[in-house]
Scaffold this motif. Structure first.
Motif, PDB file in Angstrom:
ATOM      1  N   TYR A 186      26.119  83.105  22.629  1.00  0.00           N
ATOM      2  CA  TYR A 186      26.745  81.749  22.179  1.00  0.00           C
ATOM      3  C   TYR A 186      27.919  81.377  23.239  1.00  0.00           C
ATOM      4  O   TYR A 186      28.918  82.247  23.223  1.00  0.00           O
ATOM      5  N   PRO A 187      27.871  80.299  23.655  1.00  0.00           N
ATOM      6  CA  PRO A 187      29.122  79.920  24.646  1.00  0.00           C
ATOM      7  C   PRO A 187      30.172  79.299  23.557  1.00  0.00           C
ATOM      8  O   PRO A 187      29.681  79.116  22.381  1.00  0.00           O
ATOM      9  N   PRO A 188      31.334  78.774  24.210  1.00  0.00           N
ATOM     10  CA  PRO A 188      32.338  78.144  23.241  1.00  0.00           C
ATOM     11  C   PRO A 188      31.649  76.910  22.738  1.00  0.00           C
ATOM     12  O   PRO A 188      30.681  76.224  23.359  1.00  0.00           O
ATOM     13  N   MET A 189      32.084  76.479  21.397  1.00  0.00           N
ATOM     14  CA  MET A 189      31.306  75.404  21.099  1.00  0.00           C
ATOM     15  C   MET A 189      31.326  73.891  21.900  1.00  0.00           C
ATOM     16  O   MET A 189      30.416  73.239  22.083  1.00  0.00           O
ATOM     17  N   ARG A 190      32.378  74.058  22.651  1.00  0.00           N
ATOM     18  CA  ARG A 190      32.597  72.712  23.439  1.00  0.00           C
ATOM     19  C   ARG A 190      31.739  72.764  24.490  1.00  0.00           C
ATOM     20  O   ARG A 190      31.312  71.538  24.990  1.00  0.00           O
ATOM     21  N   GLU A 191      31.177  73.982  25.241  1.00  0.00           N
ATOM     22  CA  GLU A 191      30.081  73.648  26.119  1.00  0.00           C
ATOM     23  C   GLU A 191      28.780  73.478  25.468  1.00  0.00           C
ATOM     24  O   GLU A 191      27.810  72.593  25.938  1.00  0.00           O
TER      25      GLU A 191
END
Lengths: 282, 68
Positions: free
Chosen positions: A255-260
């Motif tokens: 999982y990448p940061p939610m912003r991505e």
């Protein structure tokens, strides 16, 4: 103006970030199979959530596209989850996943012939009877060209949908993966389908895999960002599909940061906006 | 063409390494032992072997992850 929605698949590791970013997330999709043994209190939590945001219940293990009847016991367990949560929609894949006690481990593409088509229709009717909802049916990605097929994938899908009223959950990354693995044009594939039956769309990412002899296949792994070809297909779909679409970004790990992920949803919004503009012009 | 016996064969092909090795050595003989029809046997003779190898590895990885 068509009110399309853009959302994420619900995963435990993303849950806090999803709730914190509700302003940019219009819908969520929950994997039913992950909650078969969940206590009613946990399911009621999702029921409350489903009243605040459109929640699609998605399952992966029914094995709808098989000559073997879907397990009544498994359907009963899914029905329990669906009854408590009361989702906006319910869906599973057009796949065969087991034979007797042998679980393949994932979804195998259906053997595309009349026999599978007939038994899939029986399985769809049975699923609707037990779960109380008409399942949306999803096209799947495959690494193997299934043996014994009498029809192309689009021919088989169109024929199936011509003989039932179920909606098509159109996974555009699966279309892209199969198109590049088996050499067909993804746009032509879409043209062969009844796009007025599409209300829900999946997008995801994947990667190339290779063997020791240099052979390559493209894998739908849900572990990578959505690629340009999938956004292009989404734009094409939005230009042709008449119904409001709920577009769900699937991510199953790394999982990448939610912003991505939110940026990926914004790119999906932009693609759909371009497609809808084309639709209005035409 | 498709029937429960053919699906049983495919499920075994994807999950049983020894059975798959025997099949790849002699598809027709392996199909005969499982009472497949001539049409099914012919379909298996032309199976996408590269895809079979990729799919088998992918299914095995999924089974391992689910059992972890």
């Amino acid at each position: 103006m068509i009110a399309d929605r853009f959302g994420l698949s619900w995963r435990g590791k993303l849950s806090t970030a999803i709730l914190a970013n509700r302003a940019r997330i219009d819908a969520i999709e929950l994997i039913a199979d992950d909650y078969l043994d969940a206590p009613a209190t946990k399911l009621r939590h999702f029921r409350a959530l489903a009243r605040e945001i459109p929640l699609g219940l998605h399952s992966i293990h029914l094995g709808l596209a098989s000559t073997v009847p879907v397990s009544s016991a498994y359907l009963d367990r899914i029905a329990r989850v669906a009854d408590v949560i009361d989702p906006a929609s319910f869906s599973d894949h057009l796949a065969f996943v087991r034979s007797g006690d042998t679980e393949i481990g994932h979804m195998h593409a259906p053997i595309r012939d009349e026999a599978t088509l007939d038994s899939t229709l029986v399985n769809l009717a049975r699923t609707e009877r037990i779960i109380g909802r008409k399942p949306e049916v999803e096209n799947i990605a495959t690494l193997i060209d299934p043996p014994g097929c009498a029809m192309t994938e689009s021919e088989w899908l169109a024929k199936l949908l011509g003989r039932c009223q179920n909606r098509l959950l159109l996974d555009l990354h699966n279309v892209h993966a199969n198109a590049i693995n088996f050499g067909f044009n993804a746009g032509t594939f879409l043209d062969a389908l009844p796009l007025d039956r599409v209300h829900t769309v999946h997008i995801a990412g994947g990667k190339w895999i290779a063997d020791d002899d240099g052979n390559r296949r493209y894998l739908d792994d849900h572990l990578n960002p959505v690629g340009d070809p999938t956004y292009a297909l989404l734009e094409t779909l939005a230009a042709k599909a008449p119904n409001p679409l709920t577009i769900i970004l699937e991510r199953d790990g790394r999982y990448p940061p939610m912003r991505e992920l939110l940026d990926e949803l914004d790119r999906a919004r932009a693609a759909v906006t371009r497609g809808r503009a084309q639709r209005e012009r035409s | 063409m498709n029937d429960p016996n053919f699906e049983r064969f495919l499920a075994k092909l994807y999950t049983d390494d020894a059975f798959r090795a025997r099949f790849l050595r002699d598809p027709a003989e392996t199909a005969a032992t499982q009472k497949l029809t001539a049409e099914q046997t012919e379909a298996l003779a032309g199976i996408d072997k590269i895809g079979l190898a990729f799919a088998t590895r992918s299914f095995a990885a999924k089974r391992r992850r689910r059992s972890d």
